[in-house]
Design a protein around this motif. Structure first.
Motif, PDB file in Angstrom:
ATOM      1  N   LEU A  39      -6.235   1.281  -3.282  1.00 55.32           N
ATOM      2  CA  LEU A  39      -7.692   1.272  -3.169  1.00 55.32           C
ATOM      3  C   LEU A  39      -8.252  -0.127  -2.943  1.00 55.32           C
ATOM      4  CD1 LEU A  39      -9.065   3.800  -5.828  1.00 55.32           C
ATOM      5  CD2 LEU A  39      -8.914   4.061  -3.359  1.00 55.32           C
ATOM      6  N   ALA A  40      -7.682  -1.126  -3.631  1.00 59.69           N
ATOM      7  CA  ALA A  40      -8.209  -2.483  -3.513  1.00 59.69           C
ATOM      8  C   ALA A  40      -8.065  -3.013  -2.097  1.00 59.69           C
ATOM      9  CB  ALA A  40      -7.510  -3.410  -4.494  1.00 59.69           C
ATOM     10  N   ALA A  41      -7.034  -2.553  -1.386  1.00 57.89           N
ATOM     11  CA  ALA A  41      -6.847  -2.983   0.004  1.00 57.89           C
ATOM     12  C   ALA A  41      -7.873  -2.349   0.933  1.00 57.89           C
ATOM     13  CB  ALA A  41      -5.439  -2.615   0.468  1.00 57.89           C
ATOM     14  N   MET A  42      -8.537  -1.285   0.461  1.00 62.84           N
ATOM     15  CA  MET A  42      -9.528  -0.593   1.293  1.00 62.84           C
ATOM     16  C   MET A  42     -10.872  -0.508   0.574  1.00 62.84           C
ATOM     17  SD  MET A  42      -7.200   2.558   2.756  1.00 62.84           S
ATOM     18  CE  MET A  42      -6.881   3.254   1.129  1.00 62.84           C
ATOM     19  N   VAL A  43     -11.167  -1.524  -0.255  1.00 60.36           N
ATOM     20  CA  VAL A  43     -12.346  -1.470  -1.106  1.00 60.36           C
ATOM     21  C   VAL A  43     -13.631  -1.235  -0.319  1.00 60.36           C
ATOM     22  CG1 VAL A  43     -12.575  -3.986  -1.099  1.00 60.36           C
ATOM     23  CG2 VAL A  43     -13.565  -2.661  -2.970  1.00 60.36           C
ATOM     24  N   ASP A  44     -13.758  -1.850   0.867  1.00 55.57           N
ATOM     25  CA  ASP A  44     -14.983  -1.700   1.656  1.00 55.57           C
ATOM     26  C   ASP A  44     -15.090  -0.343   2.336  1.00 55.57           C
ATOM     27  OD1 ASP A  44     -15.714  -4.199   0.898  1.00 55.57           O
ATOM     28  OD2 ASP A  44     -15.118  -5.188   2.764  1.00 55.57           O
ATOM     29  N   ILE A  77     -11.964  -4.504 -10.975  1.00 51.41           N
ATOM     30  CA  ILE A  77     -10.733  -5.263 -11.250  1.00 51.41           C
ATOM     31  C   ILE A  77     -10.341  -6.088 -10.023  1.00 51.41           C
ATOM     32  CG2 ILE A  77      -8.256  -5.054 -11.684  1.00 51.41           C
ATOM     33  CD1 ILE A  77      -8.890  -2.612 -13.423  1.00 51.41           C
ATOM     34  N   ALA A  78     -10.493  -5.503  -8.827  1.00 54.43           N
ATOM     35  CA  ALA A  78     -10.170  -6.228  -7.595  1.00 54.43           C
ATOM     36  C   ALA A  78     -11.019  -7.485  -7.461  1.00 54.43           C
ATOM     37  CB  ALA A  78     -10.369  -5.314  -6.384  1.00 54.43           C
ATOM     38  N   SER A  83     -12.197   6.173 -12.697  1.00 55.74           N
ATOM     39  CA  SER A  83     -11.331   4.986 -12.707  1.00 55.74           C
ATOM     40  C   SER A  83     -11.353   4.263 -11.368  1.00 55.74           C
ATOM     41  CB  SER A  83      -9.897   5.372 -13.078  1.00 55.74           C
ATOM     42  OG  SER A  83      -9.274   6.110 -12.046  1.00 55.74           O
ATOM     43  N   MET A  84     -11.727   4.976 -10.301  1.00 52.17           N
ATOM     44  CA  MET A  84     -11.809   4.321  -8.988  1.00 52.17           C
ATOM     45  C   MET A  84     -12.834   3.191  -9.008  1.00 52.17           C
ATOM     46  SD  MET A  84     -11.539   7.453  -6.270  1.00 52.17           S
ATOM     47  CE  MET A  84     -10.101   8.543  -6.239  1.00 52.17           C
ATOM     48  N   ASP A  85     -13.963   3.427  -9.694  1.00 52.99           N
ATOM     49  CA  ASP A  85     -14.977   2.384  -9.802  1.00 52.99           C
ATOM     50  C   ASP A  85     -14.422   1.191 -10.570  1.00 52.99           C
ATOM     51  OD1 ASP A  85     -17.466   1.693  -8.948  1.00 52.99           O
ATOM     52  OD2 ASP A  85     -18.516   2.440 -10.714  1.00 52.99           O
ATOM     53  N   ASN A  86     -13.624   1.479 -11.575  1.00 55.24           N
ATOM     54  CA  ASN A  86     -12.991   0.425 -12.358  1.00 55.24           C
ATOM     55  C   ASN A  86     -12.057  -0.407 -11.484  1.00 55.24           C
ATOM     56  OD1 ASN A  86     -12.267  -1.097 -14.542  1.00 55.24           O
ATOM     57  ND2 ASN A  86     -11.269   0.540 -15.670  1.00 55.24           N
ATOM     58  N   VAL A  87     -11.347   0.251 -10.578  1.00 54.75           N
ATOM     59  CA  VAL A  87     -10.418  -0.437  -9.674  1.00 54.75           C
ATOM     60  C   VAL A  87     -11.135  -1.492  -8.850  1.00 54.75           C
ATOM     61  CG1 VAL A  87      -9.072  -0.122  -7.562  1.00 54.75           C
ATOM     62  CG2 VAL A  87      -8.656   1.354  -9.519  1.00 54.75           C
ATOM     63  N   VAL A 127       0.833  -1.206   0.000  1.00 53.64           N
ATOM     64  CA  VAL A 127       0.000   0.000   0.000  1.00 53.64           C
ATOM     65  C   VAL A 127       0.869   1.257   0.000  1.00 53.64           C
ATOM     66  CG1 VAL A 127      -1.702   1.323   1.308  1.00 53.64           C
ATOM     67  CG2 VAL A 127      -1.943  -1.158   1.115  1.00 53.64           C
ATOM     68  N   ARG A 128       1.956   1.259   0.800  1.00 52.73           N
ATOM     69  CA  ARG A 128       2.813   2.454   0.873  1.00 52.73           C
ATOM     70  C   ARG A 128       3.440   2.753  -0.485  1.00 52.73           C
ATOM     71  NH1 ARG A 128       7.215   2.896   5.575  1.00 52.73           N
ATOM     72  NH2 ARG A 128       5.249   2.940   6.738  1.00 52.73           N
ATOM     73  N   GLU A 129       3.971   1.714  -1.140  1.00 56.19           N
ATOM     74  CA  GLU A 129       4.567   1.915  -2.460  1.00 56.19           C
ATOM     75  C   GLU A 129       3.496   2.344  -3.466  1.00 56.19           C
ATOM     76  OE1 GLU A 129       7.067  -0.539  -5.906  1.00 56.19           O
ATOM     77  OE2 GLU A 129       6.582  -1.495  -3.985  1.00 56.19           O
ATOM     78  N   SER A 130       2.306   1.768  -3.336  1.00 50.65           N
ATOM     79  CA  SER A 130       1.209   2.119  -4.233  1.00 50.65           C
ATOM     80  C   SER A 130       0.852   3.598  -4.113  1.00 50.65           C
ATOM     81  CB  SER A 130      -0.017   1.259  -3.912  1.00 50.65           C
ATOM     82  OG  SER A 130      -1.139   1.682  -4.647  1.00 50.65           O
ATOM     83  N   LEU A 131       0.771   4.081  -2.887  1.00 52.41           N
ATOM     84  CA  LEU A 131       0.449   5.496  -2.672  1.00 52.41           C
ATOM     85  C   LEU A 131       1.564   6.396  -3.196  1.00 52.41           C
ATOM     86  CD1 LEU A 131      -1.101   5.350   0.915  1.00 52.41           C
ATOM     87  CD2 LEU A 131      -2.309   5.732  -1.237  1.00 52.41           C
ATOM     88  N   GLY A 132       2.820   5.958  -3.023  1.00 50.30           N
ATOM     89  CA  GLY A 132       3.943   6.745  -3.527  1.00 50.30           C
ATOM     90  C   GLY A 132       3.920   6.858  -5.045  1.00 50.30           C
ATOM     91  N   LEU A 133       3.666   5.728  -5.736  1.00 45.29           N
ATOM     92  CA  LEU A 133       3.594   5.742  -7.192  1.00 45.29           C
ATOM     93  C   LEU A 133       2.392   6.544  -7.681  1.00 45.29           C
ATOM     94  CD1 LEU A 133       4.510   2.038  -8.044  1.00 45.29           C
ATOM     95  CD2 LEU A 133       5.878   4.073  -8.511  1.00 45.29           C
ATOM     96  N   THR A 134       1.280   6.452  -6.936  1.00 44.79           N
ATOM     97  CA  THR A 134       0.097   7.229  -7.299  1.00 44.79           C
ATOM     98  C   THR A 134       0.399   8.721  -7.233  1.00 44.79           C
ATOM     99  OG1 THR A 134      -1.400   5.504  -6.477  1.00 44.79           O
ATOM    100  CG2 THR A 134      -2.307   7.722  -6.691  1.00 44.79           C
TER     101      THR A 134
END
Length: 338
Positions: free
Chosen positions: A261-266, A96-97, A89-93, A45-52
């Motif tokens: 986002l997928a880690a916090m989908v709910d 995809i999850a 695109s968030m809905d798309n995420v 998640v940390r790397e994901s947020l950094g790349l985002t």
């Protein structure tokens, strides 16, 4: 040569289009060659947020250049388009999850599916935007048709009840592909296809893996979501360069955004409501301004309203779901690939 580069194509000099594609090619090479040389690397998640943040900063920096070179209106339209496309695109995420979880694709292999899925999405979006631009510039009333579709889509999302999680592993498309093609019951590392013996003849033949199945479904989901997002961006601006560049930058950051986002989908249960209101607002703006000519809505107003609705959806979702256990949307296991 200089005369060739100044030739206009889709309303802008050729050098602008070539320069943008060189920039995108460099970013993809950087992502492939430096960030993900290790195929066994699992994105957290940390790397994901950094790349985002990295891709978002680049997208906004390019928007700054658009603002400086093409003027404030083009800059405001670009940023608005980037925000709208990123929001949709968030809905798309989330879809995809669900696809990757249903097919049992582990986190370590998910980035490979997303990488090739996004490369395919760049081509598909380019084709759809090119078609949309041709329609808009030749038949002006197409914008009104886009607006009506956006309002309809927004109302449908807004009044729809709670969605049940789809079982993508047993969907009609998956059953058809399993019946039509040779698909292995288990993963084979991060390969999309492998050569294995045929059970009937014993000869080594080509088999597809569940990773290839996931890639097809992810690309199919992107095409479906593009039906909403492409009309939405044309409802903001008809400048093909602004439409295309904002769309591409929004897609580029999608893979990085996925793992956060997928880690916090709910935790984003109410984000759909905000996205529905954004679609309705954009469609209504076109109906009021272009179709009936009653009121011109400046680009900065569209940007402020879009950001406000998105912020409300995120904050309200996080507040309503506070204290709930984290989702396990992406903690898929290989044994579920059967």
């Amino acid at each position: 040569m200089s005369d060739l580069l100044t030739i206009e194509w889709l309303g802008k000099p050729l050098w602008m289009w070539l320069g943008f594609h060189v920039l995108i090619a460099a970013l993809l090479a950087f992502d492939l060659g430096l960030l993900h040389r290790d195929k066994e690397h699992e994105i957290g998640v940390r790397e994901s947020l950094g790349l985002t943040g990295f891709y978002l900063a680049l997208g906004l920096a390019f928007g700054g250049w658009v603002w400086w070179y093409l003027g404030p209106q083009a800059g405001e339209e670009y940023v608005t388009g980037l925000v709208v496309e990123k929001s949709l695109s968030m809905d798309n995420v989330f879809v995809i999850a669900m696809i990757l979880t249903a097919l049992g694709i582990p986190r370590v292999a998910q980035h490979r599916v997303l990488l090739w899925g996004i490369l395919a999405a760049l081509v598909l979006r380019g084709l759809m935007i090119g078609l949309g631009a041709a329609l808009v510039h030749q038949v002006h009333w197409v914008l009104s048709l886009f607006a009506a579709f956006l309002i309809y889509a927004g109302l449908k999302i807004f009044f729809s009840g709670p969605e049940e999680e789809s079982d993508f592993s047993d969907s009609a498309s998956v059953r058809w592909m399993r019946k039509t093609f040779r698909i292995t019951p288990e993963l084979h590392g991060q390969s999309f296809a492998v050569r294995l013996p045929d059970p009937k003849t014993g000869r080594r033949v080509l088999w597809f893996t569940p990773l290839a199945l996931a890639l097809v479904l992810v690309n199919g989901a992107d095409v479906i979501f593009a039906v909403d997002s492409v009309p939405a961006i044309f409802a903001i601006t008809t400048d093909t360069f602004v439409v295309y560049t904002s769309n591409i930058f929004a897609i580029l950051g999608l893979r990085a955004l996925y793992f956060a986002l997928a880690a916090m989908v709910d935790r984003f249960a109410y984000l759909k409501t905000a996205l529905a209101l954004i679609l309705i607002f954009i469609g209504a703006k076109i109906v009021v301004a272009d179709t009936f000519g009653l009121l011109h809505v400046p680009p900065w107003v569209s940007l402020v309203v879009t950001l406000a609705l998105l912020a409300f959806g995120v904050v309200y979702s996080l507040w309503r779901t506070r204290g709930e256990p984290p989702a396990e949307a992406v903690s898929a296991h290989p044994h579920r690939a059967t």
